[in-house]
Write a protein that holds these residues in place. Sequence first.
Motif, PDB file in Angstrom:
ATOM      1  N   UNK A  46       0.889  -1.160   0.076  1.00  0.00           N
ATOM      2  CA  UNK A  46       0.018  -0.033  -0.054  1.00  0.00           C
ATOM      3  C   UNK A  46       0.902   1.289  -0.024  1.00  0.00           C
ATOM      4  N   UNK A  47       1.918   1.328   0.687  1.00  0.00           N
ATOM      5  CA  UNK A  47       3.038   2.454   0.754  1.00  0.00           C
ATOM      6  C   UNK A  47       3.523   2.716  -0.314  1.00  0.00           C
ATOM      7  N   UNK A  48       3.893   1.515  -0.979  1.00  0.00           N
ATOM      8  CA  UNK A  48       4.807   1.538  -2.363  1.00  0.00           C
ATOM      9  C   UNK A  48       3.834   2.156  -3.421  1.00  0.00           C
ATOM     10  N   UNK A  49       2.723   1.608  -3.417  1.00  0.00           N
ATOM     11  CA  UNK A  49       1.480   1.960  -4.585  1.00  0.00           C
ATOM     12  C   UNK A  49       1.420   3.515  -4.316  1.00  0.00           C
ATOM     13  N   UNK A  50       1.013   4.087  -3.032  1.00  0.00           N
ATOM     14  CA  UNK A  50       0.697   5.546  -2.880  1.00  0.00           C
ATOM     15  C   UNK A  50       1.803   6.275  -2.926  1.00  0.00           C
ATOM     16  N   UNK A  51       3.009   5.691  -2.665  1.00  0.00           N
ATOM     17  CA  UNK A  51       4.236   6.796  -3.170  1.00  0.00           C
ATOM     18  C   UNK A  51       4.491   6.596  -4.441  1.00  0.00           C
ATOM     19  N   UNK A  52       4.048   5.897  -5.149  1.00  0.00           N
ATOM     20  CA  UNK A  52       4.337   5.852  -6.605  1.00  0.00           C
ATOM     21  C   UNK A  52       5.855   5.341  -6.931  1.00  0.00           C
ATOM     22  N   UNK A  53       6.045   4.219  -5.871  1.00  0.00           N
ATOM     23  CA  UNK A  53       7.428   3.496  -6.217  1.00  0.00           C
ATOM     24  C   UNK A  53       6.846   2.037  -6.812  1.00  0.00           C
ATOM     25  N   UNK A  54       5.606   1.885  -6.851  1.00  0.00           N
ATOM     26  CA  UNK A  54       5.224   0.624  -7.423  1.00  0.00           C
ATOM     27  C   UNK A  54       3.658   0.920  -8.027  1.00  0.00           C
ATOM     28  N   UNK A  55       3.672   0.716  -9.621  1.00  0.00           N
ATOM     29  CA  UNK A  55       2.446   0.810 -10.174  1.00  0.00           C
ATOM     30  C   UNK A  55       1.248  -0.080  -9.750  1.00  0.00           C
ATOM     31  N   UNK A  56       0.080   0.188  -9.289  1.00  0.00           N
ATOM     32  CA  UNK A  56      -0.844  -0.620  -8.981  1.00  0.00           C
ATOM     33  C   UNK A  56      -1.485  -1.224 -10.258  1.00  0.00           C
ATOM     34  N   UNK A  57      -1.890  -2.607 -10.267  1.00  0.00           N
ATOM     35  CA  UNK A  57      -2.506  -3.144 -11.383  1.00  0.00           C
ATOM     36  C   UNK A  57      -3.682  -2.684 -11.680  1.00  0.00           C
ATOM     37  N   UNK A  58      -4.577  -2.102 -10.917  1.00  0.00           N
ATOM     38  CA  UNK A  58      -5.599  -1.476 -11.257  1.00  0.00           C
ATOM     39  C   UNK A  58      -5.897  -0.289 -10.076  1.00  0.00           C
ATOM     40  N   UNK A  59      -6.997   0.677 -10.748  1.00  0.00           N
ATOM     41  CA  UNK A  59      -7.333   1.613  -9.445  1.00  0.00           C
ATOM     42  C   UNK A  59      -6.273   2.762  -9.959  1.00  0.00           C
ATOM     43  N   UNK A  71       1.424   8.532 -14.962  1.00  0.00           N
ATOM     44  CA  UNK A  71       2.633   9.244 -15.376  1.00  0.00           C
ATOM     45  C   UNK A  71       3.519   8.217 -15.868  1.00  0.00           C
ATOM     46  N   UNK A  72       4.473   8.878 -16.614  1.00  0.00           N
ATOM     47  CA  UNK A  72       5.699   8.096 -17.158  1.00  0.00           C
ATOM     48  C   UNK A  72       6.632   7.904 -15.873  1.00  0.00           C
ATOM     49  N   UNK A  73       7.658   7.329 -16.147  1.00  0.00           N
ATOM     50  CA  UNK A  73       8.836   6.944 -15.233  1.00  0.00           C
ATOM     51  C   UNK A  73       9.274   8.150 -14.978  1.00  0.00           C
ATOM     52  N   UNK A  74       9.650   9.077 -15.887  1.00  0.00           N
ATOM     53  CA  UNK A  74      10.333  10.361 -15.678  1.00  0.00           C
ATOM     54  C   UNK A  74       9.451  11.420 -15.206  1.00  0.00           C
ATOM     55  N   UNK A  75       8.018  11.390 -15.505  1.00  0.00           N
ATOM     56  CA  UNK A  75       7.129  12.320 -14.596  1.00  0.00           C
ATOM     57  C   UNK A  75       7.015  11.722 -13.122  1.00  0.00           C
ATOM     58  N   UNK A  76       7.107  10.454 -12.793  1.00  0.00           N
ATOM     59  CA  UNK A  76       6.930  10.054 -11.810  1.00  0.00           C
ATOM     60  C   UNK A  76       7.996  10.304 -10.836  1.00  0.00           C
ATOM     61  N   UNK A  77       9.343  10.296 -11.309  1.00  0.00           N
ATOM     62  CA  UNK A  77      10.557  10.662 -10.629  1.00  0.00           C
ATOM     63  C   UNK A  77      10.315  12.186 -10.116  1.00  0.00           C
ATOM     64  N   UNK A  78       9.939  13.081 -11.146  1.00  0.00           N
ATOM     65  CA  UNK A  78      10.115  14.332 -11.027  1.00  0.00           C
ATOM     66  C   UNK A  78       8.762  14.752  -9.754  1.00  0.00           C
TER      67      UNK A  78
END
Length: 239
Positions: A46-59, A71-78
């Motif tokens: 849950x923490x990893x998905x909420x923080x954008x460290x892991x992409x959820x399968x759905x939702x 977001x793309x990986x570059x946008x996520x990093x930013x």
Amino acid sequence: MRLEDVSKVYGGGATAVTALHEVSHAFASGSFTAVMGQSGSGKTTLLQCAAGLTRPTSGTVSVAGVDVTGLSEAELAKLRGRRIGFVFQSFNLLPALTARQNIALPLRLARKGAIPDRVAELLVRARIAGLAGRRPHELSGGEQQRVAICRALVAEPDVVFADEPTGNLDSASGRDVMTLLREVVDDLGQTVILVTHDPAVAVHADRVLILSDGRIVDAIDAPTPDAIALGLAVNGRRE
């Protein structure tokens, strides 16, 4: 920030494991939430998905009104650099840098101004101003974690995620760390989401979410040790 029907499945077919199952929850700005549950309950996912460290399968996951899942990986990093702070069980400080330099690092990487003032303010708040020139090996574990918290706060993120931040600390140092996190919520209006297995840590939060089998099964407001113990017992946690 908000999670809406977030599921996370690892693997596929007969070996698929559902770590999160259609989890929805809104985390109010300026609130302190602790997430608890037995091993394998889904709290770290849950923490990893909420923080954008892991992409959820759905939702969907939204941070400051931004749909992180699109977001793309570059946008996520930013976004993580601008809007999200992290505190981990291991302090992850750079050994060659002083406490002051470790705290300032996110601002320097982002090429933001007003570094000395912001860093000095946080050093005072964390009660480590006298240690600003020391390197990590010259600091205790609790002092290192307070440096790490200051580093997470220095860019003024919308939300700070903390994963077992007291896990490597003795009880006195752990209380100091939790006092600091409580203060940044109360005094600075920071939003904090924390994963812990320790009820003594969770009582500092405004709300405790209890996960079981990838679902939120209980929410305890103004948690007390007894209320947390009962919630964990009812939902099958035995340690």
